[in-house]
Design an enzyme around this catalytic site. Structure first.
Site, PDB file in Angstrom:
ATOM      1  N   ASN A   1       0.863  -1.174   0.000  1.00 19.36           N
ATOM      2  CA  ASN A   1       0.000   0.000   0.000  1.00 19.36           C
ATOM      3  C   ASN A   1       0.904   1.231   0.000  1.00 19.36           C
ATOM      4  O   ASN A   1       1.460   1.594   1.034  1.00 19.36           O
ATOM      5  CB  ASN A   1      -0.885  -0.036   1.257  1.00 19.36           C
ATOM      6  CG  ASN A   1      -1.692   1.237   1.450  1.00 19.36           C
ATOM      7  OD1 ASN A   1      -1.788   2.067   0.543  1.00 19.36           O
ATOM      8  ND2 ASN A   1      -2.267   1.393   2.635  1.00 19.36           N
ATOM      9  N   TRP A   2       1.032   1.843  -1.166  1.00 17.22           N
ATOM     10  CA  TRP A   2       1.923   3.005  -1.265  1.00 17.22           C
ATOM     11  C   TRP A   2       1.364   4.230  -0.552  1.00 17.22           C
ATOM     12  O   TRP A   2       2.062   5.202  -0.377  1.00 17.22           O
ATOM     13  CB  TRP A   2       2.159   3.354  -2.744  1.00 17.22           C
ATOM     14  CG  TRP A   2       3.244   2.567  -3.394  1.00 17.22           C
ATOM     15  CD1 TRP A   2       3.910   1.487  -2.876  1.00 17.22           C
ATOM     16  CD2 TRP A   2       3.827   2.820  -4.681  1.00 17.22           C
ATOM     17  NE1 TRP A   2       4.854   1.053  -3.766  1.00 17.22           N
ATOM     18  CE2 TRP A   2       4.823   1.847  -4.891  1.00 17.22           C
ATOM     19  CE3 TRP A   2       3.582   3.755  -5.682  1.00 17.22           C
ATOM     20  CZ2 TRP A   2       5.591   1.800  -6.053  1.00 17.22           C
ATOM     21  CZ3 TRP A   2       4.342   3.703  -6.843  1.00 17.22           C
ATOM     22  CH2 TRP A   2       5.341   2.740  -7.024  1.00 17.22           C
ATOM     23  N   LYS A   3       0.071   4.204  -0.228  1.00 18.38           N
ATOM     24  CA  LYS A   3      -0.585   5.402   0.319  1.00 18.38           C
ATOM     25  C   LYS A   3      -0.345   6.573  -0.651  1.00 18.38           C
ATOM     26  O   LYS A   3      -0.294   6.341  -1.854  1.00 18.38           O
ATOM     27  CB  LYS A   3      -0.085   5.688   1.743  1.00 18.38           C
ATOM     28  CG  LYS A   3      -0.178   4.424   2.614  1.00 18.38           C
ATOM     29  CD  LYS A   3       0.080   4.652   4.055  1.00 18.38           C
ATOM     30  CE  LYS A   3      -0.068   3.329   4.802  1.00 18.38           C
ATOM     31  NZ  LYS A   3       0.106   3.459   6.235  1.00 18.38           N
TER      32      LYS A   3
ATOM     33  N   HIS B   1      -9.394   1.305   5.062  1.00 19.38           N
ATOM     34  CA  HIS B   1      -8.113   1.486   5.752  1.00 19.38           C
ATOM     35  C   HIS B   1      -8.313   2.488   6.902  1.00 19.38           C
ATOM     36  O   HIS B   1      -9.085   3.435   6.780  1.00 19.38           O
ATOM     37  CB  HIS B   1      -7.067   1.999   4.758  1.00 19.38           C
ATOM     38  CG  HIS B   1      -5.689   2.005   5.336  1.00 19.38           C
ATOM     39  ND1 HIS B   1      -5.253   3.000   6.186  1.00 19.38           N
ATOM     40  CD2 HIS B   1      -4.677   1.115   5.228  1.00 19.38           C
ATOM     41  CE1 HIS B   1      -4.008   2.718   6.559  1.00 19.38           C
ATOM     42  NE2 HIS B   1      -3.634   1.582   5.995  1.00 19.38           N
TER      43      HIS B   1
ATOM     44  N   GLY C   1       2.745   2.449  10.721  1.00 21.83           N
ATOM     45  CA  GLY C   1       3.705   3.527  10.515  1.00 21.83           C
ATOM     46  C   GLY C   1       4.440   3.938  11.775  1.00 21.83           C
ATOM     47  O   GLY C   1       5.096   4.979  11.805  1.00 21.83           O
TER      48      GLY C   1
ATOM     49  N   SER D   1       3.643  -1.986  10.363  1.00 19.63           N
ATOM     50  CA  SER D   1       5.103  -2.048  10.539  1.00 19.63           C
ATOM     51  C   SER D   1       5.702  -3.412  10.201  1.00 19.63           C
ATOM     52  O   SER D   1       6.628  -3.869  10.868  1.00 19.63           O
ATOM     53  CB  SER D   1       5.488  -1.615  11.958  1.00 19.63           C
ATOM     54  OG  SER D   1       5.103  -0.260  12.182  1.00 19.63           O
TER      55      SER D   1
ATOM     56  N   GLY E   1       2.889  -1.061   4.304  1.00 16.50           N
ATOM     57  CA  GLY E   1       2.915   0.360   3.964  1.00 16.50           C
ATOM     58  C   GLY E   1       4.332   0.803   3.651  1.00 16.50           C
ATOM     59  O   GLY E   1       4.833   0.633   2.538  1.00 16.50           O
ATOM     60  N   GLY E   2       5.011   1.348   4.636  1.00 19.08           N
ATOM     61  CA  GLY E   2       6.347   1.931   4.452  1.00 19.08           C
ATOM     62  C   GLY E   2       7.311   1.048   3.666  1.00 19.08           C
ATOM     63  O   GLY E   2       7.974   1.520   2.727  1.00 19.08           O
TER      64      GLY E   2
HETATM   65  P1  PGA Z   1       3.037   0.401   7.646  1.00 20.92           P
HETATM   66  O1  PGA Z   1       1.556   0.611   7.061  1.00 20.92           O
HETATM   67  O2  PGA Z   1       3.567  -0.892   7.074  1.00 20.92           O
HETATM   68  O3  PGA Z   1       3.817   1.612   7.169  1.00 20.92           O
HETATM   69  O4  PGA Z   1       2.912   0.341   9.129  1.00 20.92           O
HETATM   70  C1  PGA Z   1       0.661  -0.476   6.932  1.00 20.92           C
HETATM   71  C2  PGA Z   1      -0.640   0.016   6.343  1.00 20.92           C
HETATM   72  O5  PGA Z   1      -1.123   1.083   6.738  1.00 20.92           O
HETATM   73  O6  PGA Z   1      -1.221  -0.642   5.461  1.00 20.92           O
END
Ligand code: PGA
Length: 250
Positions: free
Chosen positions: A12-14, A94, A172, A211, A232-233
């Protein structure tokens, strides 16, 4: 043991990334082969057309869709449009959309319905904020999130969707749920669904998100009810994301 459930690792690149980064992903993944994992990239809307490809080593998903079919909804994107440009999946509910855009459990359920109507596989995100975890009411909180969707679309549709458990306090923050904490909630979700339909509960994929990095992925994915991750990250780094996909491909 994950039964016959194939693992899914979704990036998920956001609101991040760029066309050059997309290009790096495409080049790297074009030469990969996976056996027991679906690798999925969910970049922002403008990159979707460029991200569509014929190779299925990197499947395509969006991060959101409208609850409407079409019409006067400026700035919105429909499930049909996402399908048309090659998306197979769409993230729904989300926690960032639930908080930034006030998406209620009911609205999330409507979006799941729209995704299904458009032949997209919804990745339904559930998960508790930190204060709910602190007061130990996280399981009831997650049950309510699931119930809203079951009530609107029916349990049988869960054969067509993916659930992602993302504790908000782990997103995150670098503060991952321990493999045991993740397993506890994943088993709860499966058990909750099995009260409605045992077979569907056994087949539904439940991803962990929050994370996930290349050094903690394998341990999380080894839990019996964890069927992959929503990343995410770490999904912004092609090599890190590949390593996470490989950790799931066992
Ligand atoms: P993260 O995000 O891996 O940066 O914690 C996960 C997400 O929100 O899908």
């Amino acid at each position: 043991m994950h039964n016959s459930r194939k693992q899914l690792v979704a990036g998920n690149w956001k609101m991040n990334g760029s066309l050059p980064l997309l290009n790096q992903f495409q080049q790297l993944f074009a030469v990969q082969q996976f056996n027991n994992v679906d690798a999925l990239l969910c970049p922002p809307f403008p990159y979707l057309i460029s991200a569509a490809s014929d190779t299925n080593t990197l499947r395509l998903g969006a991060q959101n869709l409208s609850e409407h079919n079409s019409g006067a909804h400026t700035g919105e994107v429909s499930g049909e449009m996402l399908r048309e440009v090659g998306c197979e999946f769409v993230i729904v509910g989300h926690s960032e959309r639930r908080s930034d855009n006030q998406e209620s459990n009911h609205l999330v359920a409507e979006k799941v319905q729209q995704a299904l109507n458009s032949q997209l596989i919804p990745i339904l995100c559930v998960g508790e904020p930190e204060d709910i975890r602190d007061e130990n009411s996280h399981l009831a909180y997650i049950a309510a999130q699931l119930n809203a969707v079951i009530k609107l679309v029916g349990i049988s549709e869960f054969s067509q969707l993916v659930v992602a458990y993302e504790p908000v306090w782990a997103i995150g923050t670098g503060k991952t749920a321990s493999p045991e904490q993740a397993q506890e909630v994943h088993a709860f979700i499966r058990d909750f669904l099995s009260k409605e339909d045992l077979e569907i509960a056994q087949s539904v994929r439940i991803l962990y998100g929050g994370s996930v990095k290349q050094d903690n992925a394998a341990q999380l994915f080894a839990q019996p009810d964890v069927d992959g991750g929503l990343i995410g990250g770490a999904s912004l780094d092609p090599q890190a994301f590949l390593a996470i996909c490989q950790a799931a491909d066992v």
